[in-house]
Design a protein around this motif. Sequence first.
Motif, mmCIF file in Angstrom:
data_model
loop_
_atom_site.group_PDB
_atom_site.id
_atom_site.type_symbol
_atom_site.label_atom_id
_atom_site.label_comp_id
_atom_site.label_asym_id
_atom_site.label_seq_id
_atom_site.Cartn_x
_atom_site.Cartn_y
_atom_site.Cartn_z
ATOM 1 N N ASN A 30 4.925 -3.514 -1.713
ATOM 2 C CA ASN A 30 6.158 -4.226 -1.560
ATOM 3 C C ASN A 30 7.345 -3.456 -1.090
ATOM 4 O O ASN A 30 7.376 -2.239 -1.012
ATOM 5 C CB ASN A 30 6.715 -5.381 -2.775
ATOM 6 C CG ASN A 30 7.088 -4.516 -3.815
ATOM 7 O OD1 ASN A 30 7.622 -3.633 -3.914
ATOM 8 N ND2 ASN A 30 6.918 -5.278 -5.252
ATOM 9 N N LEU A 31 8.432 -4.076 -0.820
ATOM 10 C CA LEU A 31 9.674 -3.491 -0.154
ATOM 11 C C LEU A 31 10.205 -2.481 -1.267
ATOM 12 O O LEU A 31 10.764 -1.422 -0.941
ATOM 13 C CB LEU A 31 10.765 -4.413 0.030
ATOM 14 C CG LEU A 31 12.038 -4.059 0.773
ATOM 15 C CD1 LEU A 31 11.454 -3.510 2.240
ATOM 16 C CD2 LEU A 31 13.007 -4.951 1.102
ATOM 17 N N LEU A 32 9.869 -2.846 -2.567
ATOM 18 C CA LEU A 32 10.518 -1.634 -3.631
ATOM 19 C C LEU A 32 9.613 -0.674 -3.637
ATOM 20 O O LEU A 32 10.235 0.521 -4.525
ATOM 21 C CB LEU A 32 10.590 -2.479 -5.080
ATOM 22 C CG LEU A 32 11.757 -3.682 -4.945
ATOM 23 C CD1 LEU A 32 11.784 -4.512 -6.265
ATOM 24 C CD2 LEU A 32 13.022 -3.183 -4.509
ATOM 25 N N GLY A 33 8.548 -0.392 -3.060
ATOM 26 C CA GLY A 33 7.809 0.539 -3.057
ATOM 27 C C GLY A 33 6.703 0.490 -4.186
ATOM 28 O O GLY A 33 5.926 1.328 -4.431
ATOM 29 N N SER A 34 6.551 -0.555 -4.989
ATOM 30 C CA SER A 34 5.595 -1.055 -6.000
ATOM 31 C C SER A 34 4.441 -1.322 -5.513
ATOM 32 O O SER A 34 4.199 -1.959 -4.423
ATOM 33 C CB SER A 34 6.261 -1.920 -7.002
ATOM 34 O OG SER A 34 7.546 -1.561 -7.471
ATOM 35 N N VAL A 35 3.287 -0.597 -6.002
ATOM 36 C CA VAL A 35 1.944 -1.048 -5.771
ATOM 37 C C VAL A 35 1.607 -2.469 -6.042
ATOM 38 O O VAL A 35 1.668 -2.817 -7.200
ATOM 39 C CB VAL A 35 1.031 0.058 -6.425
ATOM 40 C CG1 VAL A 35 -0.521 -0.612 -5.866
ATOM 41 C CG2 VAL A 35 1.116 1.373 -5.589
ATOM 42 N N VAL A 36 1.333 -3.386 -4.973
ATOM 43 C CA VAL A 36 0.865 -4.552 -5.211
ATOM 44 C C VAL A 36 -0.685 -4.639 -5.599
ATOM 45 O O VAL A 36 -0.923 -5.842 -6.416
ATOM 46 C CB VAL A 36 1.274 -5.580 -4.150
ATOM 47 C CG1 VAL A 36 0.800 -7.041 -4.444
ATOM 48 C CG2 VAL A 36 3.001 -5.471 -3.995
ATOM 49 N N GLY A 37 -1.291 -4.105 -4.898
ATOM 50 C CA GLY A 37 -2.698 -3.769 -5.167
ATOM 51 C C GLY A 37 -3.491 -2.882 -4.529
ATOM 52 O O GLY A 37 -2.941 -2.153 -3.303
ATOM 53 N N VAL A 38 -4.671 -2.672 -4.846
ATOM 54 C CA VAL A 38 -5.505 -1.441 -4.159
ATOM 55 C C VAL A 38 -6.812 -2.198 -3.733
ATOM 56 O O VAL A 38 -7.460 -2.849 -4.564
ATOM 57 C CB VAL A 38 -5.777 -0.365 -4.856
ATOM 58 C CG1 VAL A 38 -6.772 0.587 -4.240
ATOM 59 C CG2 VAL A 38 -4.580 0.406 -5.359
ATOM 60 N N LEU A 39 -7.110 -2.117 -2.477
ATOM 61 C CA LEU A 39 -8.429 -3.024 -1.962
ATOM 62 C C LEU A 39 -9.550 -1.832 -1.864
ATOM 63 O O LEU A 39 -9.434 -1.063 -0.879
ATOM 64 C CB LEU A 39 -8.314 -3.843 -0.718
ATOM 65 C CG LEU A 39 -7.133 -5.092 -1.130
ATOM 66 C CD1 LEU A 39 -7.152 -5.877 0.177
ATOM 67 C CD2 LEU A 39 -7.601 -5.881 -2.229
ATOM 68 N N ASP A 40 -10.692 -1.856 -2.360
ATOM 69 C CA ASP A 40 -11.648 -1.185 -2.117
ATOM 70 C C ASP A 40 -12.387 -1.821 -0.975
ATOM 71 O O ASP A 40 -13.381 -2.353 -1.144
ATOM 72 C CB ASP A 40 -12.597 -0.826 -3.236
ATOM 73 C CG ASP A 40 -13.599 0.230 -3.228
ATOM 74 O OD1 ASP A 40 -14.303 0.355 -4.244
ATOM 75 O OD2 ASP A 40 -13.453 0.947 -2.300
ATOM 76 N N TRP A 41 -12.243 -1.220 0.377
ATOM 77 C CA TRP A 41 -12.285 -1.922 1.449
ATOM 78 C C TRP A 41 -13.699 -1.589 2.167
ATOM 79 O O TRP A 41 -14.540 -2.690 2.476
ATOM 80 C CB TRP A 41 -11.328 -1.863 2.299
ATOM 81 C CG TRP A 41 -11.155 -3.194 3.487
ATOM 82 C CD1 TRP A 41 -11.835 -2.872 4.689
ATOM 83 C CD2 TRP A 41 -11.075 -4.434 3.032
ATOM 84 N NE1 TRP A 41 -11.640 -4.385 5.111
ATOM 85 C CE2 TRP A 41 -11.254 -4.942 4.287
ATOM 86 C CE3 TRP A 41 -10.438 -5.203 2.089
ATOM 87 C CZ2 TRP A 41 -10.957 -6.557 4.504
ATOM 88 C CZ3 TRP A 41 -10.580 -6.630 2.145
ATOM 89 C CH2 TRP A 41 -10.602 -7.218 3.325
#
Length: 203
Positions: free
Chosen positions: A137-148
């Motif tokens: 997000n804009l704050l640099g926090s990881v929202v999620g990681v997708l194993d694509w």
Amino acid sequence: MAKRLGSHVVLATVVVLVAAALSAPVASASLLGLNNDCGATAQPFAQFGDARYYTFGQNGGLESGASGWSLGGAQVTCGNEPFFSHAKTDRYSLSLPSGSSATTPRMCMGTTATFLRFFMKRDTAAGSLRVQVVLRNLLGSVVGVLDWTSVSGSTSWQPGPQILNLDSLLGLLGVSSVQLKFTAQGGAYHVDDVWVDPWSSRD
């Protein structure tokens, strides 16, 4: 050949990400990516049948060394992908020995559909390149990681698969930047010239 995850796995990931988003502050227009200036566009994959307009990822060709990248055993080496999709003067690429990983700098993205693509080459007889998508997000926090996806690729340079099309989910989560994480599994790889189409230009 690229191996895409089943729809039920992706759906489960989406549910987890939405739950995480509910605890975040309400997204502003900037947080949603609506004000992102992604820079000049080009058609680096046109000769391969991909007519999308992409912008070049920050240090996407490793011409500034590893600046902005997070490397875990990978290293910048001499030798560019032969199509010179970014510039004829480019001279470097990323080497990923088996078991190593690398995460790109954050890249610009839109809110409806974002595509990412890169060039890759397998350096060994066998192996697979695991590609994960890191959402922030804009704050640099990881929202999620997708194993694509995981792709074996070829022993000659070629475009990698088109990565990521989450449509309106991105706006829902308030994701404002995206990264790719590459992991070499059971073999060695080279990666170069990472591009992003933040507005799904061909749709």
